[in-house]
Design an enzyme around this catalytic site. Structure first.
Site, PDB file in Angstrom:
ATOM      1  N   ARG A  18       0.854  -1.162  -0.024  1.00 56.45           N
ATOM      2  CA  ARG A  18      -0.149  -0.176   0.573  1.00 56.45           C
ATOM      3  C   ARG A  18       0.853   0.813  -0.417  1.00 56.45           C
ATOM      4  O   ARG A  18       0.134   1.709  -0.190  1.00 56.45           O
ATOM      5  CB  ARG A  18      -1.198   0.252   1.041  1.00 56.45           C
ATOM      6  N   TYR A 352      31.414  29.123  -3.272  1.00 58.09           N
ATOM      7  CA  TYR A 352      31.508  28.083  -3.214  1.00 58.09           C
ATOM      8  C   TYR A 352      32.412  26.799  -2.622  1.00 58.09           C
ATOM      9  O   TYR A 352      33.445  27.452  -3.123  1.00 58.09           O
ATOM     10  CB  TYR A 352      31.185  27.170  -4.794  1.00 58.09           C
ATOM     11  N   ASN A 372      37.393  22.404  -7.147  1.00 55.42           N
ATOM     12  CA  ASN A 372      37.666  21.372  -6.773  1.00 55.42           C
ATOM     13  C   ASN A 372      37.481  19.859  -7.208  1.00 55.42           C
ATOM     14  O   ASN A 372      38.558  18.916  -7.892  1.00 55.42           O
ATOM     15  CB  ASN A 372      37.213  20.938  -5.465  1.00 55.42           C
ATOM     16  N   TYR A 373      37.142  20.052  -9.128  1.00 57.23           N
ATOM     17  CA  TYR A 373      36.500  18.621  -9.615  1.00 57.23           C
ATOM     18  C   TYR A 373      37.407  19.185 -11.296  1.00 57.23           C
ATOM     19  O   TYR A 373      37.039  20.328 -11.515  1.00 57.23           O
ATOM     20  CB  TYR A 373      35.441  18.427  -9.804  1.00 57.23           C
ATOM     21  N   SER A 409      41.219  40.278  -6.607  1.00 55.79           N
ATOM     22  CA  SER A 409      39.604  40.260  -7.063  1.00 55.79           C
ATOM     23  C   SER A 409      40.070  40.028  -8.817  1.00 55.79           C
ATOM     24  O   SER A 409      40.695  40.259  -9.460  1.00 55.79           O
ATOM     25  CB  SER A 409      38.866  41.296  -6.791  1.00 55.79           C
TER      26      SER A 409
END
Ligand code: UD1
Ligand code: CA
Length: 451
Positions: A18, A352, A372-373, A409
């Site tokens: 159910r 991030y 990071n990737y 910056s």
């Protein structure tokens, strides 16, 4: 009573069709923990030293979850669903080991509290052979009715087998039961299946105890303790009750919530006294928040640790492995994953931060991305104490930025930056004086190149 030994038999061989789900029913979560986990914590809290979870023919995932919460739990298989007494007898070898008390609970009844189970155990300690949790539902249809005479519980009549007069009884069987461990097997073995469903009813233990001159009692409990989950609607209703309980416990422990009904907690959320939580915050599993921290609205936190006095959000996203130090600040639209922000570090806007350490007091400017990737592997970024990362920088990992260094910056940083230095990784600014006015005069003359 604490010295009395107790075996919990958890019945979980329900089909769960159910629920309209491929997940076994008892693995559906409330408060981000499977229903079964809630029940196992309650039986452990009630003092059960051993536990058998009775599962259907192919529920390996259920067995695994049982072991996670109650490492001593063993699994018994009930190959055919022949009734609740038959299911309890699937745990025969454990029952034969000899316990003072046996607790029988249903794995799909997740809101049962340890204190309720303790009351059932207490009834056995005081001499009853069977103790049954009774409650008075608004609609008793489908429940077994508790038949009492002069305060004694003489029988439980299943709805399908009950007469009109018996169906008028409001006091119902909640499904939780405690049995005297020395008498349980003898009672269970005498249960037959001559009833409407041709099932071996555990509830027949009550009449059999009476026939044998033993005492059975009903212990009145709250409806929530015995609230069963058979459908997604009931799952959501049960979740709502759990959330109310979790919020109440947090408020009682000194957490400030201005709109607690909008805060979603996990069963394992740990909030210190003196934490403030604004409206609309979601705590996924594994979050700990230390004293004086403030979680501003619309933040979403999972497997994160937030240090004393830290300020989080609004609109912050803390993912697994986020560790935010004392007095650190995570502002709006900042996402943190597998990263330590040491004490007093700040990332106030739009960033991030992943797979990183951000040293004490360091500042991460708006728009900074920790890259990071690389498309196949994750790499680390290390930022030293007191470093300053200018806005809109991209830190291409693996990369280290030394203590006290400055990043201009808009830099794309691909190489390590020594302590106390300035790194700039961007195109140098070019200024062409008078260019704009030359363009305007050329346009006025019908040409379009300012040069
Ligand atoms: C049962 C009680 C009823 C009570 C109600 C409370 C019996 C005979 N009846 O009825 O008095 O009011 O619960 O909710 O006990 N299970 C197995 N194997 C089986 C049968 C059941 O493991 O062969 C497990 C189910 O997974 C479930 C529990 O036992 O967790 C209860 O079974 P269910 O069929 O839902 O019993 P009810 O008819 O609701
Ligand atoms: Ca049921």
């Amino acid at each position: 009573m604490t010295e009395r030994t107790c075996l919990a038999v958890v019945l979980g061989a329900g089909e769960g069709t159910r629920m309209r789900s491929s997940l076994p029913k008892v693995l559906h979560p409330i408060g981000n923990e499977p229903l079964l986990a809630h029940v196992l914590r309650a039986v452990a809290g009630a003092g059960a030293s051993d536990c058998v979870v009775v599962v259907g023919p192919d529920h390996d995932a259920v067995a695994k979850e049982a072991g996670r919460i109650f490492p001593k739990a063993s699994i018994a298989r009930q190959m055919e669903r022949l009734g609740t007494a038959h299911a309890v007898l699937a745990a025969r070898s454990a029952l034969e080991r000899g316990f003072d008390d046996i607790l029988v609970v249903f794995a799909d009844t997740p809101l049962v509290r340890a204190q309720t189970l303790q009351r059932l155990r207490a009834a056995i300690a005081e001499g009853a052979a069977v103790a049954v949790a009774g409650f008075t539902p608004a609609d008793p249809t489908g429940y077994g009715r508790l038949i009492t005479e002069n305060g004694r519980l003489v029988a439980i009549r299943e709805h399908n087998d009950a007469s009109e007069a018996e169906r008028a009884i409001g006091l119902c069987n909640g499904g939780l039961m405690a049995l005297d461990g020395r008498k349980a097997l003898a009672l269970l073995d005498r249960i037959g299946n001559a009833n409407a469903k041709k099932e071996f009813y555990l509830t027949d233990a009550v009449a059999l105890a009476n026939e044998a001159g033993l005492r059975a009692v009903a212990v009145e409990v709250e409806e929530d303790d015995v609230r069963g989950v058979n459908t997604k609607t009931q799952l959501a209703e049960t979740e709502a009750v759990l959330q109310r309980r979790l919020r109440q416990a947090a408020l009682d422990a000194g957490v400030t919530m201005t709109a607690p009904e909008t805060v979603y907690l996990s069963a394992d959320t740990k909030l210190a006294s003196g934490v403030t939580i604004e409206p609309y915050v979601v705590f996924g599993p594994g979050v700990t928040v230390e004293a004086k921290a403030v979680i501003h609205s619309f933040s979403y936190l999972t497997e994160a640790h937030i240090g004393e006095g830290a300020l989080i959000g609004p609109f912050a996203r803390l993912r697994p492995g986020a560790r935010i130090g004392k007095g650190a600040k995570i502002g709006n639209f900042v996402e943190v994953k597998q990263a330590v922000l040491e004490d007093g570090a700040k990332a106030n806007h739009l960033a991030y931060i992943g797979d990183a350490r951000v040293g004490e007091g360091a500042n991460i400017g708006a728009g900074t991305i920790f890259c990071n990737y690389d498309g196949s592997a994750k790499h680390r970024t290390d930022i030293g104490k007191g470093a300053f990362v200018g806005s809109n920088s991209a830190l291409v990992a693996p990369v280290n930025i030394g203590d006290g260094a400055y990043i201009g910056s808009g830099s794309v940083i691909t190489e390590n930056v020594p302590a106390d230095s300035l790194a700039l990784g961007r195109v140098r600014q070019v200024v062409k004086e008078g260019w704009a006015s030359r363009l305007r005069s050329l346009k006025a003359a019908g040409k379009n190149e300012a040069g």
